[in-house]
Write an enzyme that holds these catalytic residues in place. Sequence first.
Site, short mmCIF file in Angstrom:
data_model
loop_
_atom_site.label_atom_id
_atom_site.label_comp_id
_atom_site.label_asym_id
_atom_site.label_seq_id
_atom_site.Cartn_x
_atom_site.Cartn_y
_atom_site.Cartn_z
N ASP A 204 0.86 -1.19 0.00
CA ASP A 204 0.00 0.00 0.00
C ASP A 204 0.88 1.23 0.00
OD1 ASP A 204 1.09 0.29 2.52
OD2 ASP A 204 -0.82 0.28 3.59
N ASP A 206 1.42 4.76 2.30
CA ASP A 206 1.05 5.39 3.57
C ASP A 206 1.44 6.86 3.57
OD1 ASP A 206 0.47 2.73 5.01
OD2 ASP A 206 2.52 2.46 4.33
N ASP A 306 -3.32 4.52 2.66
CA ASP A 306 -3.68 4.89 4.03
C ASP A 306 -3.32 6.35 4.25
OD1 ASP A 306 -4.67 2.49 4.81
OD2 ASP A 306 -3.06 1.99 6.20
N1 DCP Z 1 1.94 0.80 11.62
C1 DCP Z 1 1.76 0.70 12.97
N2 DCP Z 1 0.54 0.39 13.47
C2 DCP Z 1 -0.49 0.16 12.64
C3 DCP Z 1 -0.32 0.24 11.27
C4 DCP Z 1 0.92 0.56 10.79
O1 DCP Z 1 2.70 0.89 13.73
N3 DCP Z 1 -1.68 -0.16 13.16
C5 DCP Z 1 3.24 1.22 11.09
C6 DCP Z 1 4.25 0.17 10.88
C7 DCP Z 1 4.38 0.06 9.40
C8 DCP Z 1 3.82 1.35 8.87
O2 DCP Z 1 3.00 1.85 9.89
O3 DCP Z 1 5.69 -0.10 8.99
C9 DCP Z 1 3.03 1.15 7.63
O4 DCP Z 1 2.25 -0.03 7.68
P1 DCP Z 1 2.22 -1.03 6.46
O5 DCP Z 1 1.40 -2.20 6.88
O6 DCP Z 1 1.80 -0.32 5.25
O7 DCP Z 1 3.74 -1.53 6.36
P2 DCP Z 1 4.90 -1.12 5.38
O8 DCP Z 1 4.58 0.15 4.69
O9 DCP Z 1 6.12 -1.17 6.19
O10 DCP Z 1 4.94 -2.32 4.37
P3 DCP Z 1 4.27 -2.47 2.91
O11 DCP Z 1 5.36 -2.19 1.95
O12 DCP Z 1 3.81 -3.88 2.84
O13 DCP Z 1 3.14 -1.50 2.81
MG MG Z 2 2.81 0.43 3.60
#
Ligand code: DCP
Ligand code: MG
Length: 382
Positions: A204, A206, A306
Amino acid sequence: QISEAEVALFSVSSYACQRRTTLDNHNSNLTDALSLLAENAELNNEDGRGVAFRRAAALLKALPTQVISMSQLRGLPCLGEHSLRVIKDVLENGVSSEVESTKQSKRYKALKILTGIFGVGAKTADRWIRAGIYNLEQLRHSGQTLNRAQKAGLEHYDDLNEPVTKAEADAIGEIVQKAVDSVLTGSQVALSGGFRRGKLTGHDVDFLITHPEEGKEVGLMPKVVAWLESQGFLLYQKTTRNSYLESKDGPARPASNMDRFERCFSIFKLTKGKEQENTDQQLRELSKNYQMEAASHKIWRAVRVDLVVSPISQFAFAVLGWTGSKLFERELRRWAGHEKNMSLSSHALFDNTQNKYLRATSEEEIFAYLGLEYIPPSERNA
Ligand code: DCP
Ligand code: MG
């Protein structure tokens, strides 16, 4: 044959937030195996096991060279008995038998397919599997009621399971900036999540949104969403209100690690770029088959986005909390609690000894409060 003395030995800190973990992973054969077992544990609601495998994988990601012998791992933290067994199997046989049998299992395959639907978690997937549903076809014909998120997830299944590229993330960033500019001048948009850590793809995109004047950000999200909707950029959105209240008694124990910012889970309708359109054009010219032509006509794709709005006073904490990786965040919180008697969230840092909040305007300051060496985003890929 390599002798014991010739083999590289490693010295590694036990918390992931004390280590520098770049995307340059020298042990992906091992970390892939452990990550799959972590994922399987999480899909089965065995969070303790999941974290143990995640920690072991993260330790290996931080090693400067490839592990070739078990003797190199002696004395290293984070490697439990089970993880060591898996590593040994991969080093000796090229693959882990446990990983291979997990991948083959009907349950794992079904859990992967079903949780691949946006809005479907491990619990829902488990319930469906117990009802004999193992794939999308069976789900569509099952008569199960789907909520709005799951309906959108099913409808855009293929798009949402296609990794998002950095170019797409940047294109969406421009749209979000435009939305924010047209509803409240001076607002700032920051890319967070995996892309901020330098990843080239993600599941996704963010974004964090703030305004330099405290309080101006209140009520911003519904306006941004309305603008995006009016321009036809949203295929789905669900906005949740800000429920964070700072208390002079310190942070209330949150029900989960979820933060309480005003947040929008969305699915963007992203028009494909010039490059992609040209490929589509060529595809159309090449295709004789009507269905293929219809598919190639699709000039947009669905992308999970997000959006999070943070007041400027909490922005540094929000940026730190939303940059990840998930394990890095978990380890930061564990470090804060266990080593510093502090509570860290995406909103604030509370010092339980001094009984007060510690204010910060940058990530560097937060690391300093925590007594940690500053780790830049590109080295938080634990
Ligand atoms: N995060 C968090 N608590 C949440 C949701 C997210 O602490 N409830 C934080 C940790 C993640 C970041 O926000 O690293 C973004 O969430 P993602 O699930 O999008 O994770 P990534 O961006 O790291 O991975 P991807 O490349 O799969 O989107
Ligand atoms: Mg992400």
